[in-house]
Design a protein around this motif. Sequence first.
Motif, short mmCIF file in Angstrom:
data_model
loop_
_atom_site.label_atom_id
_atom_site.label_comp_id
_atom_site.label_asym_id
_atom_site.label_seq_id
_atom_site.Cartn_x
_atom_site.Cartn_y
_atom_site.Cartn_z
N ALA A 92 -4.58 2.58 20.51
CA ALA A 92 -4.12 3.89 20.98
C ALA A 92 -2.64 4.08 20.66
CB ALA A 92 -4.36 4.01 22.48
N ILE A 93 -1.86 3.04 20.82
CA ILE A 93 -0.43 3.11 20.50
C ILE A 93 -0.23 3.38 19.01
CG2 ILE A 93 1.67 1.70 20.32
CD1 ILE A 93 0.75 0.38 23.01
N LEU A 94 -0.96 2.66 18.17
CA LEU A 94 -0.82 2.84 16.72
C LEU A 94 -1.24 4.24 16.29
CD1 LEU A 94 -2.17 -0.62 15.51
CD2 LEU A 94 0.21 0.13 15.59
N LEU A 95 -2.31 4.76 16.91
CA LEU A 95 -2.74 6.12 16.58
C LEU A 95 -1.74 7.14 17.09
CD1 LEU A 95 -4.80 8.04 15.37
CD2 LEU A 95 -6.05 7.98 17.54
N ALA A 96 -1.21 6.91 18.28
CA ALA A 96 -0.20 7.83 18.82
C ALA A 96 0.98 7.94 17.86
CB ALA A 96 0.26 7.33 20.19
N GLU A 97 1.38 6.81 17.30
CA GLU A 97 2.48 6.84 16.33
C GLU A 97 2.17 7.75 15.16
OE1 GLU A 97 5.25 3.57 13.98
OE2 GLU A 97 3.10 3.13 14.26
N LYS A 98 0.97 7.64 14.62
CA LYS A 98 0.59 8.45 13.46
C LYS A 98 0.48 9.94 13.81
CE LYS A 98 -1.71 4.99 10.59
NZ LYS A 98 -0.75 5.20 9.47
N LEU A 99 0.17 10.23 15.06
CA LEU A 99 0.06 11.62 15.51
C LEU A 99 1.37 12.19 16.02
CD1 LEU A 99 -3.36 11.34 17.42
CD2 LEU A 99 -2.97 12.51 15.24
N GLY A 100 2.41 11.36 16.06
CA GLY A 100 3.70 11.82 16.56
C GLY A 100 3.75 11.94 18.07
N LEU A 101 2.87 11.22 18.75
CA LEU A 101 2.84 11.23 20.22
C LEU A 101 3.66 10.06 20.75
CD1 LEU A 101 -0.98 11.91 20.74
CD2 LEU A 101 0.87 13.59 20.79
N HIS A 102 4.17 10.20 21.96
CA HIS A 102 5.00 9.15 22.54
C HIS A 102 4.39 8.58 23.82
CE1 HIS A 102 6.48 11.70 25.86
NE2 HIS A 102 6.37 12.67 24.97
N GLN A 103 3.13 8.95 24.11
CA GLN A 103 2.57 8.58 25.41
C GLN A 103 1.11 8.17 25.30
OE1 GLN A 103 3.63 10.87 28.90
NE2 GLN A 103 1.49 11.22 29.36
N ILE A 104 0.74 7.14 26.09
CA ILE A 104 -0.66 6.81 26.31
C ILE A 104 -0.89 6.71 27.82
CG2 ILE A 104 -0.86 5.56 24.13
CD1 ILE A 104 -0.92 2.95 25.93
N ASN A 105 -2.15 6.86 28.23
CA ASN A 105 -2.53 6.72 29.63
C ASN A 105 -3.53 5.56 29.76
OD1 ASN A 105 -1.08 9.07 30.06
ND2 ASN A 105 -2.88 10.39 30.19
N THR A 106 -3.35 4.73 30.79
CA THR A 106 -4.26 3.62 31.00
C THR A 106 -4.15 3.14 32.45
OG1 THR A 106 -4.98 1.48 30.11
CG2 THR A 106 -2.59 1.88 30.19
N PHE A 107 -4.74 1.97 32.74
CA PHE A 107 -4.61 1.30 34.03
C PHE A 107 -3.74 0.07 33.87
CE2 PHE A 107 -9.12 2.94 34.94
CZ PHE A 107 -8.68 3.96 35.78
#
Length: 321
Positions: A96-111
Amino acid sequence: MKLGVFTCLMSQRPLGEALDYFSSLGIQMAEVGCGGTPGDAHCRPEELMEDPAALKAFQEAFDSRGMEISALSCHGNPVHPQADRAQYYDKVIRNAILLAEKLGLHQINTFSGCPGDHPGARYPNWVTCPWPEDFTEVLRWQWEEVLIPYWQGLVPFAREHGVDQIALELHPGFCVYNTETLLRLREAVGPEIGANLDPSHLVWQGMDPVAVIRRLGPAIFHFHAKDTRIDRYNCAVNGVLDTKSYLDEANRSWIFRSVGYGNDLLYWKDIVSALRLAGYDYVLSIEHEDSLMSVGEGLRKAVEFLKEVIPFEDRERPWWA
């Protein structure tokens, strides 16, 4: 602020069809499940990262409808005592972090996750009281030997790939479940740790969402729009700790409800006002888990309710001040 939705409630529909439906309701942002407990029906990170055309089409599915991605969600237990399960959830988070980088996102949600009670354990052990003394020792071991080291190792990886907000959902059953446990992990690991704040989990535990918002302030990274209704008669007999099936609604101490069916309009207006006072001006993401309504009706009612609650325009200096 913006009106959002957690897309996994429409996992049975193709992404484009789901986004068309969300857009028709006036929803502006989408929180996308990409593995773990939310599933990956709309977003499979490894496939998207290996196929530039697929990644471009995924992004254009949102852009063409004027919608934004609020976060990638990858809920799970990366410190599960069974190594294969822990490794699976850790991989889901890292993807999710690696995909967020490619999408220009700076956030993930998890537990946050929850370990067992010793290195040879098979199942998580959520500690809820300090006595007998065994529980205090288990809690110390979980935090000092497992939880804090895991997140201290994960955060530099996230930072390296442009993700500086890891929003943990405060949920019983996991080590981070209330205000002080979130702040404890944030203090130990760094400001990259924050909250995906879901008031339904706070109400269930007897917490006041406005008080929590005031305490967390800048540690709030994302917000779920979901409600809980306490059954005061069942709760008076059995308290809020309830292991009965979520489908045994008549006998449970509480059940999840669409916003407005657990607490009223003023209650939710106080919540969004507290969010704005705390400096949060991002998304209210509808997470539909109301077992008394169909997905469609529950979502539509939540959308109409929140349109009365959310301040959509930017703050201005009062003309009279």
